[in-house]
Design an enzyme around this catalytic site. Structure first.
Site, PDB file in Angstrom:
ATOM      1  N   VAL A  93      27.461  11.021  55.460  1.00 47.32           N
ATOM      2  CA  VAL A  93      26.978  10.384  54.231  1.00 47.32           C
ATOM      3  C   VAL A  93      26.918  11.412  53.095  1.00 47.32           C
ATOM      4  O   VAL A  93      27.248  11.121  51.946  1.00 47.32           O
ATOM      5  CB  VAL A  93      25.583   9.759  54.458  1.00 47.32           C
ATOM      6  CG1 VAL A  93      25.045   9.154  53.168  1.00 47.32           C
ATOM      7  CG2 VAL A  93      25.657   8.700  55.542  1.00 47.32           C
ATOM      8  N   ALA A  94      26.528  12.652  53.462  1.00 48.68           N
ATOM      9  CA  ALA A  94      26.325  13.668  52.429  1.00 48.68           C
ATOM     10  C   ALA A  94      27.619  14.088  51.753  1.00 48.68           C
ATOM     11  O   ALA A  94      27.641  14.396  50.565  1.00 48.68           O
ATOM     12  CB  ALA A  94      25.646  14.890  53.037  1.00 48.68           C
ATOM     13  N   GLU A 152      29.480   9.348  46.459  1.00 49.88           N
ATOM     14  CA  GLU A 152      29.460   7.886  46.283  1.00 49.88           C
ATOM     15  C   GLU A 152      29.555   7.437  44.826  1.00 49.88           C
ATOM     16  O   GLU A 152      30.080   6.373  44.529  1.00 49.88           O
ATOM     17  CB  GLU A 152      28.186   7.281  46.902  1.00 49.88           C
ATOM     18  CG  GLU A 152      28.185   7.199  48.417  1.00 49.88           C
ATOM     19  CD  GLU A 152      27.711   8.492  49.069  1.00 49.88           C
ATOM     20  OE1 GLU A 152      27.448   9.457  48.348  1.00 49.88           O
ATOM     21  OE2 GLU A 152      27.613   8.539  50.310  1.00 49.88           O
ATOM     22  N   ASP A 205      57.982  11.367  14.028  1.00 48.80           N
ATOM     23  CA  ASP A 205      58.777  10.940  12.879  1.00 48.80           C
ATOM     24  C   ASP A 205      58.242  11.671  11.659  1.00 48.80           C
ATOM     25  O   ASP A 205      57.104  12.128  11.671  1.00 48.80           O
ATOM     26  CB  ASP A 205      58.517   9.445  12.601  1.00 48.80           C
ATOM     27  CG  ASP A 205      59.296   8.560  13.535  1.00 48.80           C
ATOM     28  OD1 ASP A 205      60.247   9.054  14.146  1.00 48.80           O
ATOM     29  OD2 ASP A 205      58.944   7.362  13.627  1.00 48.80           O
ATOM     30  N   ASP A 246      58.963   3.618  15.542  1.00 47.82           N
ATOM     31  CA  ASP A 246      58.534   2.382  14.904  1.00 47.82           C
ATOM     32  C   ASP A 246      59.545   1.256  15.009  1.00 47.82           C
ATOM     33  O   ASP A 246      59.187   0.095  14.979  1.00 47.82           O
ATOM     34  CB  ASP A 246      58.154   2.637  13.430  1.00 47.82           C
ATOM     35  CG  ASP A 246      59.210   3.458  12.698  1.00 47.82           C
ATOM     36  OD1 ASP A 246      60.331   3.597  13.236  1.00 47.82           O
ATOM     37  OD2 ASP A 246      58.926   3.955  11.599  1.00 47.82           O
ATOM     38  N   ASN A 250      27.131  18.319  46.893  1.00 41.58           N
ATOM     39  CA  ASN A 250      27.460  17.757  48.203  1.00 41.58           C
ATOM     40  C   ASN A 250      27.682  18.865  49.239  1.00 41.58           C
ATOM     41  O   ASN A 250      27.207  18.770  50.368  1.00 41.58           O
ATOM     42  CB  ASN A 250      28.718  16.890  48.114  1.00 41.58           C
ATOM     43  CG  ASN A 250      28.434  15.552  47.478  1.00 41.58           C
ATOM     44  OD1 ASN A 250      27.410  15.386  46.827  1.00 41.58           O
ATOM     45  ND2 ASN A 250      29.312  14.604  47.653  1.00 41.58           N
ATOM     46  N   ASN A 291      22.939  11.249  46.230  1.00 43.47           N
ATOM     47  CA  ASN A 291      24.326  11.151  45.765  1.00 43.47           C
ATOM     48  C   ASN A 291      24.518  10.087  44.701  1.00 43.47           C
ATOM     49  O   ASN A 291      25.342  10.234  43.818  1.00 43.47           O
ATOM     50  CB  ASN A 291      25.257  10.842  46.945  1.00 43.47           C
ATOM     51  CG  ASN A 291      25.425  12.066  47.833  1.00 43.47           C
ATOM     52  OD1 ASN A 291      24.780  13.091  47.608  1.00 43.47           O
ATOM     53  ND2 ASN A 291      26.269  11.967  48.836  1.00 43.47           N
ATOM     54  N   ASP A 350      22.456  12.358  41.509  1.00 44.77           N
ATOM     55  CA  ASP A 350      23.737  12.907  41.040  1.00 44.77           C
ATOM     56  C   ASP A 350      24.362  11.986  40.006  1.00 44.77           C
ATOM     57  O   ASP A 350      24.956  12.423  39.033  1.00 44.77           O
ATOM     58  CB  ASP A 350      24.742  13.020  42.205  1.00 44.77           C
ATOM     59  CG  ASP A 350      24.490  14.265  43.041  1.00 44.77           C
ATOM     60  OD1 ASP A 350      23.527  14.981  42.736  1.00 44.77           O
ATOM     61  OD2 ASP A 350      25.266  14.501  43.988  1.00 44.77           O
TER      62      ASP A 350
HETATM   63  P1  ATP Z   1      61.706   8.912   9.911  1.00 48.06           P
HETATM   64  O1  ATP Z   1      62.726   8.779  10.983  1.00 48.06           O
HETATM   65  O2  ATP Z   1      61.081  10.229   9.818  1.00 48.06           O
HETATM   66  O3  ATP Z   1      60.718   7.795   9.837  1.00 48.06           O
HETATM   67  P2  ATP Z   1      63.447   7.868   7.860  1.00 48.06           P
HETATM   68  O4  ATP Z   1      62.675   6.780   7.203  1.00 48.06           O
HETATM   69  O5  ATP Z   1      64.283   8.731   6.980  1.00 48.06           O
HETATM   70  O6  ATP Z   1      62.540   8.884   8.569  1.00 48.06           O
HETATM   71  P3  ATP Z   1      65.088   5.856   8.941  1.00 48.06           P
HETATM   72  O7  ATP Z   1      64.162   4.762   8.609  1.00 48.06           O
HETATM   73  O8  ATP Z   1      65.869   5.832  10.172  1.00 48.06           O
HETATM   74  O9  ATP Z   1      64.352   7.217   8.954  1.00 48.06           O
HETATM   75  O10 ATP Z   1      66.083   5.967   7.701  1.00 48.06           O
HETATM   76  C1  ATP Z   1      67.241   6.740   7.760  1.00 48.06           C
HETATM   77  C2  ATP Z   1      67.820   6.903   6.393  1.00 48.06           C
HETATM   78  O11 ATP Z   1      68.246   5.630   5.897  1.00 48.06           O
HETATM   79  C3  ATP Z   1      66.850   7.417   5.350  1.00 48.06           C
HETATM   80  O12 ATP Z   1      66.782   8.802   5.331  1.00 48.06           O
HETATM   81  C4  ATP Z   1      67.421   6.880   4.060  1.00 48.06           C
HETATM   82  O13 ATP Z   1      68.482   7.704   3.607  1.00 48.06           O
HETATM   83  C5  ATP Z   1      68.006   5.559   4.500  1.00 48.06           C
HETATM   84  N1  ATP Z   1      67.073   4.466   4.244  1.00 48.06           N
HETATM   85  C6  ATP Z   1      65.787   4.379   4.600  1.00 48.06           C
HETATM   86  N2  ATP Z   1      65.255   3.220   4.211  1.00 48.06           N
HETATM   87  C7  ATP Z   1      66.220   2.543   3.605  1.00 48.06           C
HETATM   88  C8  ATP Z   1      66.324   1.262   2.990  1.00 48.06           C
HETATM   89  N3  ATP Z   1      65.289   0.439   2.931  1.00 48.06           N
HETATM   90  N4  ATP Z   1      67.495   0.901   2.442  1.00 48.06           N
HETATM   91  C9  ATP Z   1      68.560   1.718   2.491  1.00 48.06           C
HETATM   92  N5  ATP Z   1      68.535   2.910   3.058  1.00 48.06           N
HETATM   93  C10 ATP Z   1      67.400   3.345   3.607  1.00 48.06           C
END
Ligand code: ATP
Length: 943
Positions: A296-297, A301, A343, A674, A740, A769, A773
């Site tokens: 038990v000790a 637990e 990013d 993202d 323990n 325990n 504890d």
């Molecule tokens: P991270 O990857 O650090 O988030 P980021 O925004 O530059 O950076 P992406 O979103 O992949 O990465 O964009 C890549 C590239 O596309 C950008 O560097 C820019 O040149 C171009 N871009 C970003 N947003 C747009 C948009 N709304 N319309 C047209 N081109 C864009």
């Protein structure tokens, strides 16, 4: 609304055209529903949520508590103890107590686990997607749970569709419906189809379904069913079951349990067999009793419950620091992270873009103004000759578009029109504040246009959008196609394209000069590239902008061919300042032995400028671009990956390769993402981190953790929390197992010293325990971080829980515990058996019991820090510990001085002197640990 509330779920919406659908659902494609109608429908249809029947049932959670090997051993001990007692006609008090404590432990574990699961489910709900809908004629964002039939919702790449619906319009919309149909290929959607009512689910091209994901394109649909009425709800295919896999730590602990159980069985065997040989068979019963006590000790637990509690608590703490844990094991893994791949845009930078520089073939403009306020000036710098007055927004705000075109800066105006029309974001003025709904990069361009009076609304009425090639991180560009018919333009359609400057320039064969165009020469191209590099090196995010007249409307798949032979309009450079807190977070990572790596889609010079401002890299450091990565084999990448801190112009698939290469080098990687296509990298990373604000639902679904504020500093805060959790777990393991070991040695020593009988009954051991504890251990779980927690190297996941001195600490303290208690036991035994002693002969046992408990209280106070003396710590920084220690001491005294409790626990009354002796001996434990700290400090300073 139709009075029949079942209409929405029974109608074959795909066999109706859009008008008919809108009519039936009593909604409007442009204005959506009114707030009152939404309220009404919410009442009628309920919220848009799935019932998560995928969770473990309450019974399963409860039964799981009793499959723990240590509890099984306790049950066996209870059975043996009951048999022994019943044989001698004694009431099986110990057995009943052990059983009740087993049940109590199980129920406690159950309560905590189901609470943890509920908390996790609640946290997941916090991360529930936000959707864009039109209500009361305005575009608004609402939680997906708030959707009702009749709502008009917008779709874009990365969105997880939150309800079933009939498409109203779409552009190149491709949806992955594998969650529903099992079919991995993307499905092309078309709003204008009307299908037969026999059409199977997988072929309903004019419908979208809950739980499926938009891969590319955009669209708008009217919600036809929500919640359990959707296809997904109906077939209950994808239920967001809560992760219940054991954490690596829980696995390690169950291994620890196995070792302890095996160890105790070996010890029991030695005591029974060895004892029978030396003391004879007549002592068998006593020996069995000693063995039961040992068994038990040795079992901690309270440990499983304390661990579950700690992990659940830490997820709450993390959410307060804006990090939302989606999978429980992530809490521990976070503490071991040694590489963070982040990013740039929005995570390391503020994602509040402000255009600072515009470069057209004739002029470079410096744009003034703050944030999203559409007021600012264009200060010019002629490149060739001529001059241009800066025109304030006020003078042009109300200028008609034709006047704009006749403006003395035709290149600039054309570029601004492209920026504003190749754009999906909306500039808003609400509560005395300007803000942008949509992508901040595009927001900056809308603001730029507005500063010159080029406003999106009138423009898009003048040149309505009829098609588009959407943006993706792979394409790094986007185009919109507008109709120009009867508007005095040179062609029936015009395409506006913007994106990565190099890509747009590569595709441009002419450039705009004044009111006409010129062929793109080598020199002109070189000069634009030079300007681009210059802007990027200043940390600006640079986009290239172009246009192209079109005779016919291209098909959605003709992007490659159409986005060629563009007319170059210019460069737009926007400032996206680094987040203020990111710099200190990066340096904190360095101290903590964590390497920060920037992975961005942006230009390498922009990336490098920001990276060096943040201290991630030094100017001149090695940068790998997506193009370089393409040339490298995975092997070559593995060889270089340790030296590269900035990856620029990467596509999402490169992220996966980078994570894999780092992991191959033995790194434990946290990776942010993202977009939809970041999902594989997020899954591959040891900790996949999605962005709460800008992240797509798909990326969130693939992640272990969501950053509610998209901020890099939050990752570092979460790592710190992870480390604190692990440090606390190690701390109370130290605390519990140390005692323990002490108990076991003391129990085993008693018969060897010929004291006769077991000093501690199983019931008393369980009390120690679990209660003496357990309570302080719970309080230790909320211990604040030690100041050096981020100055230590990370724990490798392969590192055993006993590493860094924990194993030897447990052994050492166990032995000291035993020495102190055995010394006391020796004194107490002789004292209670001395001639003339008036009290209870067995009081020595209670003295052992009491001093073990009290020594643990000293241990609890001392174990708070492994470096700082208790006197140096603020005693009130963990008030729970003070409360737990006080309560435990009171309970222990009640066991000795309150008669019914004394009878139940088999304790004996102690005189004040005896109690004082116990206090004195047990204080030695505290003194010993503090002396150890002093010794270590002295030794280190000497070294
Ligand atoms: P991270 O990857 O650090 O988030 P980021 O925004 O530059 O950076 P992406 O979103 O992949 O990465 O964009 C890549 C590239 O596309 C950008 O560097 C820019 O040149 C171009 N871009 C970003 N947003 C747009 C948009 N709304 N319309 C047209 N081109 C864009």
């Amino acid at each position: 609304m139709s009075s029949n509330s079942n209409t929405s779920s029974t109608t074959a919406w795909y066999s109706l055209d859009v008008e008919h659908t809108l009519l039936l659902l009593e909604s409007d494609a442009v204005d959506g529903l009114t707030s009152e109608e939404v309220e009404h429908r919410l009442e009628q249809y309920g919220t848009n949520e799935l019932e998560t029947t995928g969770d473990r049932s309450a019974w399963t959670i409860l039964l799981d508590q009793f499959t723990n090997i240590m509890l099984l051993m306790l049950i066996s001990v209870a059975v043996i103890s009951a048999i022994l007692d019943l044989r001698t006609n004694q009431f099986p008090k110990d057995a009943i107590a052990i059983f009740s404590i087993v049940i109590l432990n199980g129920v406690l574990g159950y309560l905590q686990e189901s609470r943890a699961e509920k908390a996790l489910a609640a946290l997941k709900r916090l991360a529930a997607p936000i959707v864009k809908v039109v209500r009361n004629g305005k575009l608004v964002e609402v939680p997906a749970s708030n959707l009702v039939p009749g709502d008009v919702m917008f779709l874009e790449a990365g969105v997880q569709i939150a309800a079933d619906g009939r498409l109203i319009e779409e552009s190149n919309l491709q949806i992955r419906e594998s969650t529903l149909t099992g079919e991995a290929a993307a499905v092309n959607k078309q709003a204008d189809l009307v299908l037969s009512s026999e059409t199977p689910l997988g072929d309903r091209q004019n419908m979208v379904f809950q739980g499926t994901e938009v891969l590319i394109g955009r669209g708008k649909f009217i919600v036809t069913s929500t919640g359990m009425q959707t296809e997904l709800g109906r077939i209950a295919a994808m239920l967001q079951s809560v992760e219940t896999e054991p954490t690596p730590l829980q696995k390690r602990l169950s291994q620890l349990g196995n070792v302890l159980v095996m160890g105790s069985l070996v010890l029991v065997a030695i005591v029974v067999i060895g004892g029978t040989f030396t003391l004879g068979l007549s002592q068998l019963e006593d020996l069995l009793e000693v063995s039961l006590s040992i068994a038990v000790a040795i079992v901690p637990e309270s440990l499983p419950a304390v661990i579950t509690f700690t992990l659940a608590l830490s997820t709450q703490r993390m959410v307060r620091r804006q990090a939302l844990i989606r999978k429980l094991p992530a809490v521990e893994t976070l503490g071991s992270i040694n590489t963070i791949c982040s990013d740039k845009t929005g995570t390391l930078t503020q994602n509040k873009m402000v255009v600072q520089e515009v470069d057209t073939p004739s002029y470079t403009f410096h744009v003034t103004g703050d944030g999203y306020v559409p007021i600012g000036e264009f200060l010019t710098e002629p490149k060739v000759s001529g001059s241009s007055d800066s025109i304030t927004s006020e003078t042009l705000k109300s200028a008609p578009i034709s006047a704009l075109l006749a403006d003395q800066e035709p290149e600039l105006v054309q570029l601004l029109i492209a920026c504003v029309l190749c754009n999906d974001s909306v500039l808003q003025y609400e509560n005395n504040e300007w803000s942008v709904l949509g992508d901040p990069t595009e927001g900056a361009l809308i603001v730029l246009g507005a500063k010159k009076g080029v406003d999106k609304d009138p423009l898009s009425r003048w040149l309505p959008r009829v098609a588009e090639f959407p943006f993706s991180s792979e394409r790094k560009r986007m185009s919109t196609i507008c109709e120009t018919e009867a508007r005095d333009w040179e062609s029936p359609y015009v395409m506006f394209t913007k994106g990565s400057a190099e890509i747009i320039l590569e595709r441009s064969t002419r450039y705009k000069l004044g009111h006409g165009t010129e062929p793109m020469t080598k020199e002109q191209r070189a000069s634009i590239l030079k300007q681009n590099n210059q802007m990027a090196a200043n940390g600006l995010r640079v986009l290239g902008v172009a246009c192209k007249p079109l005779e016919t409307l291209p098909l959605p798949e003709e992007d490659e061919a159409t986005e060629q032979n563009l007319v170059w309009l210019g460069l737009v450079g926007m400032l996206d300042a680094p987040r203020l807190e990111a710099k200190s977070a990066v340096s904190l990572c360095q101290q903590a032995g964590i390497r920060t790596v920037m992975i961005t889609g942006d230009h390498h010079l922009t990336a490098m400028a920001i990276a060096s401002q943040l201290g991630i890299a030094n100017l001149g450091d090695n940068v790998l671009t997506g193009q370089d990565l393409q040339q490298l084999s995975q092997r070559e990448l593995e060889q270089q990956v340790d030296q590269v801190t900035v990856f620029a112009r990467v596509a999402p698939e490169h992220k996966l390769r980078i994570v894999q290469a780092l992991q191959k080098r033995g790194k434990l990687v946290a990776m942010t993402g993202d977009g939809v296509n970041d999902a594989p990298a997020l899954k591959q990373a040891d900790i996949g981190i999605a962005m709460g604000i800008t992240g797509t639902d798909v990326s969130k679904e693939a992640s272990d953790m969501v950053l509610l504020n998209d901020n890099f500093a939050t990752i570092v805060a979460a790592v710190e929390e992870g480390r604190v959790v692990y440090a606390n777990i190690r701390r109370f393991i130290k605390y519990i197992l140390g005692s323990n070991v002490g108990e076991v040695l003391t129990i085993a020593a008693a018969p060897l010293m010929g004291l006769g009988g077991v000093p501690l009954a199983p019931l008393q051991i369980l009390w120690m325990n679990l209660v003496t504890d357990g309570l302080p251990a719970l309080a230790l779980a909320v211990e604040p971080a030690e100041p050096d927690v981020m100055r230590q190297p990370p724990f490798s996941p392969r590192e055993s829980i006993f590493s860094r001195g924990l194993g030897s600490y447990i052994f050492r303290t166990g032995v000291i515990f035993a020495i102190i208690t055995i010394a006391l036991m020796w004194w107490a035994y002789n004292h209670t058996h001395a001639a003339g002693y008036q009290g209870d002969k067995d009081a020595w046992k209670t003295m052992v019991f009491t001093s073990l408990c009290l020594a643990q209280m000293g241990h609890a106070l001392a174990v708070r820090s492994h470096r700082q003396l208790s006197l140096e710590l603020n005693p009130f920084s963990n008030p729970y510990l003070i409360a737990a220690v006080t309560l435990t001491i009171i309970l222990q005294l009640m066991l000795v001085y309150i008669e019914p409790m004394r009878n139940f626990f088999g304790t004996h009354w102690l005189s004040p002197v005896e109690l004082a002796i116990c206090v004195g001996f047990s204080a030695l434990m505290f003194v010993w640990i503090e002396c150890e700290k002093l010794f270590i400090r002295w030794y280190k300073n000497r070294g």
